[in-house]
Design a protein around this motif. Structure first.
Motif, mmCIF file in Angstrom:
data_model
loop_
_atom_site.group_PDB
_atom_site.id
_atom_site.type_symbol
_atom_site.label_atom_id
_atom_site.label_comp_id
_atom_site.label_asym_id
_atom_site.label_seq_id
_atom_site.Cartn_x
_atom_site.Cartn_y
_atom_site.Cartn_z
ATOM 1 N N ALA A 42 0.286 -0.724 -0.090
ATOM 2 C CA ALA A 42 0.080 -0.328 -0.378
ATOM 3 C C ALA A 42 1.141 1.322 0.287
ATOM 4 O O ALA A 42 0.908 2.611 -0.838
ATOM 5 N N ASN A 43 1.870 1.304 0.924
ATOM 6 C CA ASN A 43 2.881 2.682 0.789
ATOM 7 C C ASN A 43 3.779 2.323 -0.356
ATOM 8 O O ASN A 43 3.897 3.558 -0.960
ATOM 9 N N LEU A 44 4.122 1.601 -0.743
ATOM 10 C CA LEU A 44 4.417 1.852 -1.493
ATOM 11 C C LEU A 44 3.762 1.675 -3.387
ATOM 12 O O LEU A 44 3.921 3.032 -4.500
ATOM 13 N N ALA A 45 2.339 1.918 -3.208
ATOM 14 C CA ALA A 45 1.292 2.583 -4.401
ATOM 15 C C ALA A 45 1.224 3.832 -4.168
ATOM 16 O O ALA A 45 0.990 4.256 -4.856
ATOM 17 N N LYS A 46 1.129 4.014 -3.015
ATOM 18 C CA LYS A 46 1.540 5.531 -3.112
ATOM 19 C C LYS A 46 2.011 6.206 -3.275
ATOM 20 O O LYS A 46 2.694 7.467 -3.861
ATOM 21 N N LYS A 47 3.187 5.933 -3.690
ATOM 22 C CA LYS A 47 4.822 5.980 -3.927
ATOM 23 C C LYS A 47 4.141 6.627 -5.004
ATOM 24 O O LYS A 47 5.680 7.099 -6.227
ATOM 25 N N ILE A 48 4.466 4.973 -6.130
ATOM 26 C CA ILE A 48 4.156 5.118 -7.415
ATOM 27 C C ILE A 48 3.813 5.802 -7.706
ATOM 28 O O ILE A 48 3.705 7.012 -8.693
ATOM 29 N N GLU A 49 2.006 6.139 -7.399
ATOM 30 C CA GLU A 49 1.381 7.493 -7.810
ATOM 31 C C GLU A 49 1.668 8.791 -7.420
ATOM 32 O O GLU A 49 1.849 9.875 -8.350
ATOM 33 N N LYS A 50 2.855 9.136 -6.710
ATOM 34 C CA LYS A 50 3.493 9.982 -6.827
ATOM 35 C C LYS A 50 4.727 10.723 -7.732
ATOM 36 O O LYS A 50 5.031 11.744 -7.365
ATOM 37 N N SER A 51 5.760 9.482 -8.063
ATOM 38 C CA SER A 51 6.838 9.466 -8.518
ATOM 39 C C SER A 51 6.015 9.801 -10.368
ATOM 40 O O SER A 51 5.018 10.244 -10.879
ATOM 41 N N SER A 52 7.222 9.219 -10.439
ATOM 42 C CA SER A 52 7.654 10.164 -12.158
ATOM 43 C C SER A 52 7.371 9.028 -12.740
ATOM 44 O O SER A 52 6.876 9.344 -14.272
ATOM 45 N N LEU A 53 6.930 7.700 -12.473
ATOM 46 C CA LEU A 53 7.381 6.408 -12.733
ATOM 47 C C LEU A 53 6.241 6.263 -14.221
ATOM 48 O O LEU A 53 6.242 5.781 -15.700
ATOM 49 N N LYS A 54 5.041 6.926 -13.901
ATOM 50 C CA LYS A 54 3.762 6.273 -14.602
ATOM 51 C C LYS A 54 3.752 7.117 -15.705
ATOM 52 O O LYS A 54 3.541 6.809 -17.062
ATOM 53 N N THR A 55 4.419 8.530 -15.420
ATOM 54 C CA THR A 55 4.207 9.234 -16.680
ATOM 55 C C THR A 55 5.205 9.435 -17.360
ATOM 56 O O THR A 55 5.115 9.212 -18.992
ATOM 57 N N ASN A 56 6.063 8.106 -16.984
ATOM 58 C CA ASN A 56 7.602 8.415 -17.707
ATOM 59 C C ASN A 56 7.027 6.481 -18.742
ATOM 60 O O ASN A 56 7.802 7.045 -19.823
ATOM 61 N N ALA A 57 6.861 6.100 -18.219
ATOM 62 C CA ALA A 57 6.243 5.048 -18.329
ATOM 63 C C ALA A 57 4.787 4.898 -20.034
ATOM 64 O O ALA A 57 4.700 4.941 -21.655
ATOM 65 N N GLN A 58 3.745 6.650 -19.739
ATOM 66 C CA GLN A 58 3.328 7.308 -20.720
ATOM 67 C C GLN A 58 4.056 7.641 -21.829
ATOM 68 O O GLN A 58 2.823 7.555 -23.068
ATOM 69 N N ASN A 59 4.859 8.899 -21.365
ATOM 70 C CA ASN A 59 5.270 8.970 -22.786
ATOM 71 C C ASN A 59 6.157 8.235 -23.580
ATOM 72 O O ASN A 59 6.463 8.706 -24.647
ATOM 73 N N ARG A 60 6.573 6.852 -23.164
ATOM 74 C CA ARG A 60 7.142 5.578 -23.670
ATOM 75 C C ARG A 60 6.449 5.234 -24.761
ATOM 76 O O ARG A 60 6.285 4.868 -25.583
ATOM 77 N N LEU A 61 5.025 5.265 -23.964
ATOM 78 C CA LEU A 61 4.116 4.821 -24.674
ATOM 79 C C LEU A 61 3.314 5.251 -26.050
ATOM 80 O O LEU A 61 3.535 4.990 -26.778
ATOM 81 N N ILE A 62 3.453 6.466 -25.779
ATOM 82 C CA ILE A 62 2.531 7.920 -27.066
ATOM 83 C C ILE A 62 3.827 8.160 -27.846
ATOM 84 O O ILE A 62 4.030 7.526 -29.232
ATOM 85 N N SER A 63 5.570 7.679 -27.295
ATOM 86 C CA SER A 63 5.939 7.552 -28.682
ATOM 87 C C SER A 63 5.837 6.464 -29.426
ATOM 88 O O SER A 63 6.884 6.663 -30.946
ATOM 89 N N GLU A 64 5.917 5.400 -29.077
ATOM 90 C CA GLU A 64 5.576 4.212 -29.855
ATOM 91 C C GLU A 64 4.060 3.901 -30.387
ATOM 92 O O GLU A 64 4.708 4.027 -31.851
ATOM 93 N N LEU A 65 3.410 4.516 -29.459
ATOM 94 C CA LEU A 65 2.497 4.765 -30.502
ATOM 95 C C LEU A 65 1.975 6.072 -32.165
ATOM 96 O O LEU A 65 1.679 5.907 -33.092
ATOM 97 N N SER A 66 3.777 6.792 -32.003
ATOM 98 C CA SER A 66 3.398 7.768 -32.551
ATOM 99 C C SER A 66 3.820 7.919 -34.052
ATOM 100 O O SER A 66 4.428 8.161 -35.123
#
Length: 206
Positions: A150-174
């Protein structure tokens, strides 16, 4: 005689024009097939596992008390828990659903798979204190594991990890967007025309 020659010449011209039309039609169909195959191949190339990795660490103190005789006697157990966790955020683009409209030269992305978050914690216990009346049990370790996740899930949400993953996704779709623009096709997602990378950014992050 002259009339027969004219009729024969007309028939020859008609046959030549018919062959030319058929050749043009075949060439046009061939071009459509080639473009469609090229686009399908590009989608196959995009269809892969996009993974972004991160590392998180935390220290927690776990405590628990058992009380007896109207809370006059208590037996405490506690431990310092050190956690090092590897986390991955992945998009499996093999699961992406799309439709190719050859007639209107349009690719419609119907579904982009949701991200998959995998947490692999390494949990170590230090300064463990317990008693025979209140020892550590499997329930305690399960509670600690839930707290850690639960603590890690909160840290992940506050971190840039998900944003970085979305940026890589957008790069592939582009890559699909570049190809469709180059070949004069259109790309759609969620009922909207995708004309630039920022459109993907707005849809996925918005």
């Amino acid at each position: 005689m002259q009339r027969r020659i004219l009729i024969g010449a007309g028939i020859i011209v008609a046959i030549i024009l018919l062959f030319k039309f058929c050749d043009f039609k075949k060439e046009d169909d061939s071009t459509v097939d080639y473009n469609t195959n090229l686009i399908q191949q590009q989608i196959v190339n995009v269809g892969k596992l996009v993974v972004t990795e991160g590392h998180f660490a935390e220290v927690i103190t776990y405590k628990d008390q058992d009380k007896y005789l109207m809370d006059m006697v208590s037996f405490e157990k506690k431990a310092i828990v050190i956690v090092n966790a590897d986390v991955t955020v992945a998009y499996d683009l093999h699961q992406m659903k799309y439709d190719i409209d050859e007639k209107n030269k349009t690719i419609t992305i119907k579904n982009i798979p949701k991200e998959e978050i995998k947490i692999s914690p390494d949990i170590k216990y230090y300064d463990v204190q317990q008693s025979q009346m209140n020892p550590f049990t499997g329930d305690d370790y399960n509670k600690i594991n839930k707290i850690v996740r639960a603590n890690l899930a909160k840290k992940i949400e506050k971190s840039s990890l998900k944003t970085n993953a979305q940026n890589r996704l957008i790069s592939e779709l582009s890559k699909m967007l570049i190809l469709t623009n180059t070949m004069g096709w259109k790309l759609q997602y969620e009922g909207n025309l995708i004309e630039k990378e920022a459109d993907f950014n707005q849809k996925i992050k918005g």
